[in-house]
Design a protein around this motif. Sequence first.
Motif: not given
Length: 144
Positions: A86-92, A112-119
């Motif tokens: 966790x934290x190595x890349x944005x969460x999807x 396609x739409x990928x909704x992910x964590x804003x880092x």
Amino acid sequence: MAALAEPTVVQVGDLPKEGTPLGTGASGKVYEVKGDPTKIMKVVDVPLHKKKVKGKMVADDTKIKRDRDNLVSEVTIQTQLYATVPGSCPEVYAFLQVNPEQVKDPKVAQQYIIVMEKCGGAYDLLKANPGNDDMVLDLSLIHI
């Protein structure tokens, strides 16, 4: 190994709303999710590849499938990496496919739409630490 991520097909009206544009990359455009500054959405258009068959231009389903499979692999790897570290890349948060009947651009086969964590990234670090490029580079390399 976990199963590949499969997108959920949704109607245009059920998509998250595009907020502030954040940038454009090789595979799509990125926006903040309107009303939720903690999330971003990446909009990826799979082009309508064509090939000539018996003198007519038709969809090249092999190339379209290849592009789709590459995107599914990208989301799968990101999801697995986040689950492992966790934290190595944005969460999807969501992997969505626009209902193909609602894709309006004639040059696009699938969207396609990928909704992910804003880092925060190197850009945010540079903005917060002007003139301190070496420190930003060092911090960025720690996470590679």
